[in-house]
Scaffold this active site. Structure first.
Site, PDB file in Angstrom:
ATOM      1  N   GLU A  98     -43.101  19.016  28.083  1.00  5.79           N
ATOM      2  CA  GLU A  98     -43.770  20.213  27.690  1.00  5.79           C
ATOM      3  C   GLU A  98     -43.899  21.133  28.857  1.00  5.79           C
ATOM      4  O   GLU A  98     -43.825  20.796  30.120  1.00  5.79           O
ATOM      5  CB  GLU A  98     -45.328  20.068  27.591  1.00  5.79           C
ATOM      6  CG  GLU A  98     -45.716  20.019  25.970  1.00  5.79           C
ATOM      7  CD  GLU A  98     -45.890  21.531  25.463  1.00  5.79           C
ATOM      8  OE1 GLU A  98     -44.759  22.392  25.795  1.00  5.79           O
ATOM      9  OE2 GLU A  98     -46.449  21.764  24.640  1.00  5.79           O
ATOM     10  N   ASP A  99     -44.008  22.445  28.665  1.00  8.14           N
ATOM     11  CA  ASP A  99     -44.000  23.377  29.826  1.00  8.14           C
ATOM     12  C   ASP A  99     -45.403  23.570  30.344  1.00  8.14           C
ATOM     13  O   ASP A  99     -45.698  23.308  31.618  1.00  8.14           O
ATOM     14  CB  ASP A  99     -43.717  24.857  29.191  1.00  8.14           C
ATOM     15  CG  ASP A  99     -44.545  25.282  27.860  1.00  8.14           C
ATOM     16  OD1 ASP A  99     -45.112  24.477  27.464  1.00  8.14           O
ATOM     17  OD2 ASP A  99     -44.272  26.431  27.466  1.00  8.14           O
ATOM     18  N   ASP A 102     -52.613  23.419  27.798  1.00  7.66           N
ATOM     19  CA  ASP A 102     -53.787  24.193  28.217  1.00  7.66           C
ATOM     20  C   ASP A 102     -54.726  23.295  27.283  1.00  7.66           C
ATOM     21  O   ASP A 102     -55.759  22.674  28.129  1.00  7.66           O
ATOM     22  CB  ASP A 102     -53.214  25.684  27.655  1.00  7.66           C
ATOM     23  CG  ASP A 102     -54.056  26.347  27.702  1.00  7.66           C
ATOM     24  OD1 ASP A 102     -54.687  26.754  28.466  1.00  7.66           O
ATOM     25  OD2 ASP A 102     -54.473  27.089  26.535  1.00  7.66           O
ATOM     26  N   PHE A 151     -53.130  32.833  33.281  1.00 10.19           N
ATOM     27  CA  PHE A 151     -52.225  32.974  32.440  1.00 10.19           C
ATOM     28  C   PHE A 151     -50.614  32.975  33.188  1.00 10.19           C
ATOM     29  O   PHE A 151     -50.306  34.120  33.908  1.00 10.19           O
ATOM     30  CB  PHE A 151     -51.948  34.086  31.304  1.00 10.19           C
ATOM     31  CG  PHE A 151     -51.019  33.945  30.302  1.00 10.19           C
ATOM     32  CD1 PHE A 151     -51.291  33.106  29.167  1.00 10.19           C
ATOM     33  CD2 PHE A 151     -50.027  34.436  30.221  1.00 10.19           C
ATOM     34  CE1 PHE A 151     -50.721  32.727  28.122  1.00 10.19           C
ATOM     35  CE2 PHE A 151     -49.099  34.368  29.145  1.00 10.19           C
ATOM     36  CZ  PHE A 151     -49.383  33.514  28.125  1.00 10.19           C
ATOM     37  N   ARG A 164     -39.669  34.450  30.290  1.00 12.46           N
ATOM     38  CA  ARG A 164     -39.230  33.173  30.353  1.00 12.46           C
ATOM     39  C   ARG A 164     -38.186  32.929  31.334  1.00 12.46           C
ATOM     40  O   ARG A 164     -37.990  31.856  31.988  1.00 12.46           O
ATOM     41  CB  ARG A 164     -38.384  32.769  29.004  1.00 12.46           C
ATOM     42  CG  ARG A 164     -39.563  32.729  27.922  1.00 12.46           C
ATOM     43  CD  ARG A 164     -38.809  31.813  26.422  1.00 12.46           C
ATOM     44  NE  ARG A 164     -39.506  32.156  25.447  1.00 12.46           N
ATOM     45  CZ  ARG A 164     -40.737  31.378  24.948  1.00 12.46           C
ATOM     46  NH1 ARG A 164     -41.025  30.425  25.851  1.00 12.46           N
ATOM     47  NH2 ARG A 164     -41.167  31.534  23.841  1.00 12.46           N
TER      48      ARG A 164
HETATM   49  P1  IMP Z   1     -52.106  23.836  24.051  1.00 12.73           P
HETATM   50  O1  IMP Z   1     -52.007  23.701  22.670  1.00 12.73           O
HETATM   51  O2  IMP Z   1     -53.507  24.833  24.178  1.00 12.73           O
HETATM   52  O3  IMP Z   1     -52.218  23.078  25.106  1.00 12.73           O
HETATM   53  O4  IMP Z   1     -51.063  25.078  24.443  1.00 12.73           O
HETATM   54  C1  IMP Z   1     -50.003  24.554  24.768  1.00 12.73           C
HETATM   55  C2  IMP Z   1     -48.910  25.818  24.630  1.00 12.73           C
HETATM   56  O5  IMP Z   1     -49.294  27.059  24.745  1.00 12.73           O
HETATM   57  C3  IMP Z   1     -48.059  25.466  25.792  1.00 12.73           C
HETATM   58  O6  IMP Z   1     -46.860  24.649  25.484  1.00 12.73           O
HETATM   59  C4  IMP Z   1     -47.515  26.741  25.674  1.00 12.73           C
HETATM   60  O7  IMP Z   1     -46.409  27.049  24.931  1.00 12.73           O
HETATM   61  C5  IMP Z   1     -48.750  27.948  25.748  1.00 12.73           C
HETATM   62  N1  IMP Z   1     -49.502  28.218  26.888  1.00 12.73           N
HETATM   63  C6  IMP Z   1     -50.422  27.715  27.035  1.00 12.73           C
HETATM   64  N2  IMP Z   1     -50.894  28.452  28.267  1.00 12.73           N
HETATM   65  C7  IMP Z   1     -49.975  29.249  28.633  1.00 12.73           C
HETATM   66  C8  IMP Z   1     -49.835  30.103  29.734  1.00 12.73           C
HETATM   67  O8  IMP Z   1     -50.554  30.182  30.751  1.00 12.73           O
HETATM   68  N3  IMP Z   1     -48.606  30.763  29.884  1.00 12.73           N
HETATM   69  C9  IMP Z   1     -47.870  30.701  28.738  1.00 12.73           C
HETATM   70  N4  IMP Z   1     -47.949  29.946  27.542  1.00 12.73           N
HETATM   71  C10 IMP Z   1     -49.026  29.105  27.606  1.00 12.73           C
HETATM   72 MG    MG Z   2     -44.942  25.229  24.941  1.00 16.34          MG
END
Ligand code: IMP
Ligand code: MG
Length: 174
Positions: A98-99, A102, A151, A164
């Site tokens: 995963e990138d 969050d 962010f 990106r």
């Molecule tokens: P989560 O489900 O809230 O953990 O979010 C996961 C996805 O939201 C990540 O795989 C990202 O694609 C996107 N995301 C969450 N935070 C960021 C950020 O700070 N920048 C860009 N994308 C984010």
């Molecule tokens: Mg992602």
């Protein structure tokens, strides 16, 4: 392209390279003598997964899954997962790449689906981790960098598909 934004550099290309090298070394040691299947989540993790795979010395196959939960800079709370062209993970050593984690909602859903497919083992590797934002009970086995609640864009991470291709990670201030 958003207008009136500022990019504040947070993690340099050199720092990224060092962390990816170290994760690749750690994963190669942990899976010594085994074969790996890296599942890259589209699209954000593509850049990281491509770098990481080249630092892993055990035999390594790559698969892709599309998971979308973000709209602009806020999470929608629901996760769309597409299993099109998804490899058979039964009995295999799988790492989800995963990138960023969050809220953790995306990875919590993904790992629930994956566990139901009976892999031999399942771990999570995320380049960035924002622990202060966590809502779901999930953590990564391998993390590149922990960051505060800002962010992030660059190194695969986007804001409405922009940024990106930045080679470093920056805070996007709108
Ligand atoms: P989560 O489900 O809230 O953990 O979010 C996961 C996805 O939201 C990540 O795989 C990202 O694609 C996107 N995301 C969450 N935070 C960021 C950020 O700070 N920048 C860009 N994308 C984010
Ligand atoms: Mg992602």
């Amino acid at each position: 392209m958003p207008t009136g934004y500022t990019l504040v550099p947070m993690i340099t290309e050199e720092q990224i390279r060092q962390r990816v090298d170290s994760l690749g070394r750690q994963i190669s040691e942990d899976y010594s003598g085994k074969e790996l299947l890296l599942i890259c989540t589209l699209k954000g993790a593509v850049t990281f997964a491509a770098d990481l795979a080249r630092r892993i010395t055990v035999p390594c196959e790559m698969g892709y899954i599309k998971a979308k939960s973000y709209d602009g800079s806020s999470t929608t709370g629901s996760v769309d997962i597409s299993f099109e062209d998804f490899p058979d993970i039964r009995g295999r050593n799988v790492i989800i790449v995963e990138d960023i984690i969050d809220t953790g909602i995306t990875l919590e859903r993904l790992s629930r689906h994956f566990k139901a497919m009976s892999p031999e083992s399942l771990k999570i590797c995320a380049f960035l981790d924002k622990p202060s934002r966590r809502k779901a009970d999930i953590s990564a086995d391998y993390v590149g960098c922990e960051i505060d609640d800002f962010f992030a864009v660059g190194y695969g991470l986007d804001h409405n598909e922009q940024f990106r291709s930045l080679p470093y990670i920056a805070e996007l201030v709108l």
